[in-house]
Design a protein around this motif. Structure first.
Motif: not given
Ligand code: GAP
Length: 447
Positions: A12-27, A201-203
């Motif tokens: 879940x933590x990885x998913x949260x980081x990946x989705x935050x990065x997209x949502x907030x314009x990081x990666x 893998x792994x973002x």
């Protein structure tokens, strides 16, 4: 906590980081609108800012604040002889297995680890995709091959560099001739590296295109152990300085059979990622291998002695640094009415130092005050200042929390009469009234 619950939490933590990065314009995923290109990533506005801050901090500590370090920015494309001499053409390979049924390809060493973890029996290997039979392991060279110039024959072969290190070794003579450094001294470079990973893998952890920050530190052979220890300490200091959770960093003495062909000793700094304990950065004793391969030497002008220096190499992946810093900074606070997630980034690393908002964006007098008396002077002073008037104040705070902005400044109706603003602290959520004339000093002190 049971291990399945722990694994779920980590996923879940990885998913949260990946989705935050997209949502907030990081990666973002590379080539996303065409279905994505595996192992490539595009960096958005805040991702670039975060990455730049990390690189600048590294360059300042390891190059600018020292007197024994020389910067380099070498070409990515080099003559194929460089990679023949360095041993990469012959040996920069991972073992690959292919499924005979669905033709998926895997790294043989990784699949063994995973299968043995899952079943406890490494000998019963089956395709993780379809259960089909896996073929024999073959060596797969990870360098991206290309051709330089109009002709495509064996003489025009070149490679995208798989490490920045060789760009420094091939400029060893240029650096010595230009600067006449005395031993010990180092060369440092930040730049792109490319590896045709079998299973990215792994973002951004294992990508095909990524960045490295590397140092080649040249010493007398008798001194290598002393400088190895010294650089271990320097690396750990830097990790702490940029906000990596040091409780999750471990040192691993790498076994001889797992070391790169050029290394006589390697210590990996591993981090407890949500997907397991994996290599974050590395420190290698490359001996005199590379300089000898390139037929380079050093003349000690005082002792009138010709010699080949030995090399200690601290190496840092920028993308792994970003991921680790994000994982270390990600915080959830459920003490309020709704759960709040924020990036507890160090102010010197955060992409935005402060955000300035007029309380209401349709009140011209607030907008004008906020823009001319607060935003413009802070922007001129600190650069990394955001203007945020989108949505209500609560939404702006949530957004800035997720970007990791340490301070949010709000101009309201009281400001127009008493020239004070509200400054909200990201980590505590506390707000204080600060005089507009004191804002620069207030922020300067905090950072
Ligand atoms: N010059 C030595 C060298 O390249 P390495 O351990 O192969 O050593 C150095 O790579 C660092 O580069 C690693 O510690 C890691 O941080 C980063 N790195 C390596 N492969 C990577 C990949 N596929 N994706 C992202 N970062 C990678």
């Amino acid at each position: 906590m049971k291990s399945t619950e722990k694994n779920k939490k980590e996923d879940d933590l990885m998913e949260k980081i990946v989705s935050l990065c997209k949502r907030r314009g990081f990666i973002f995923q590379g080539s996303e609108i065409y279905g994505g290109l595996g192992g490539t990533f595009d960096w958005g506005h805040f991702g670039v800012a975060l990455k730049n801050n990390i690189k600048q901090n590294w360059w300042k500590k390891f190059v600018e604040s020292r007197t024994d370090m020389y910067g380099v920015d070498a070409a990515i494309l080099m003559r194929q002889e460089v990679w023949q001499a360095s041993g990469h053409v012959a040996g920069f390979a991972d073992p690959m297995v292919e499924c005979e049924k669905c033709h998926s390809k895997f790294r043989a060493d990784q699949i063994q680890v995973e299968t043995s973890n899952a079943s406890g029996d490494a000998s019963r290997l089956a395709c993780p995709n379809c259960g089909g039979k896996l073929g024999e392991a073959k060596q797969f060279n990870m360098m991206f091959k290309t051709h330089v110039g109009a002709g495509e024959d064996s003489s025009s072969i070149s490679y995208l560099r798989p490490e920045t290190a060789q760009g420094m070794f091939v400029n060893f003579k240029n650096t010595v001739d230009a600067f006449h450094p005395k031993l010990p001294f180092g060369m440092a470079q930040i730049g792109k590296a490319f590896r045709n990973e079998i299973a990215p893998r792994d973002f951004v952890f294992r990508a095909r295109e990524f960045e490295q920050m590397e140092i080649e530190y040249f010493v007398r052979s008798a001194d290598w152990e002393k400088y190895f220890e010294y650089w271990k300490g320097e690396m750990l200091d830097w990790m702490e300085e940029v906000g990596i959770d040091m409780g999750k960093v471990h040192e691993l003495e790498v076994d001889k059979e797992d070391r790169a062909h050029y290394s006589s000793r390697t210590v990996d700094f591993e981090f407890d990622f949500p997907f397991g304990k994996k290599e974050l950065f590395g420190l290698a004793y490359r001996t005199d291998f590379d300089l000898k391969q390139h037929k380079l030497e050093y003349i000690d002008e005082e002792a009138k002695e010709k010699m080949v220096p030995h090399v200690i190499e601290p190496t840092f992946g920028v993308d792994r640094a970003v991921l680790t810093i994000l994982l270390s900074a990600y915080t959830e606070d459920d003490s309020g009415e709704e759960m709040r997630s924020y990036l507890k980034l160090k102010p010197n690393i955060a992409p935005v130092i402060c955000a300035v908002s007029p309380l209401l964006k349709n009140k011209l007098e607030l907008v004008e005050y906020a823009n001319t008396k607060v935003y413009a002077p802070l922007k001129a002073e600190f650069g990394k200042v955001a203007w945020d008037d989108n949505g209500n104040i609560g939404k702006r705070y949530r957004r800035q929390d997720e970007i990791g902005t340490p301070f949010c400044i709000v101009v309201d109706f009281d400001t127009l009469t008493d020239n004070t603003v509200t400054v909200r602290d990201r980590d505590t959520g506390k707000q204080e009234r600060i005089k507009v004339v004191d804002l620069k000093k207030y922020i300067q002190e905090k950072i």
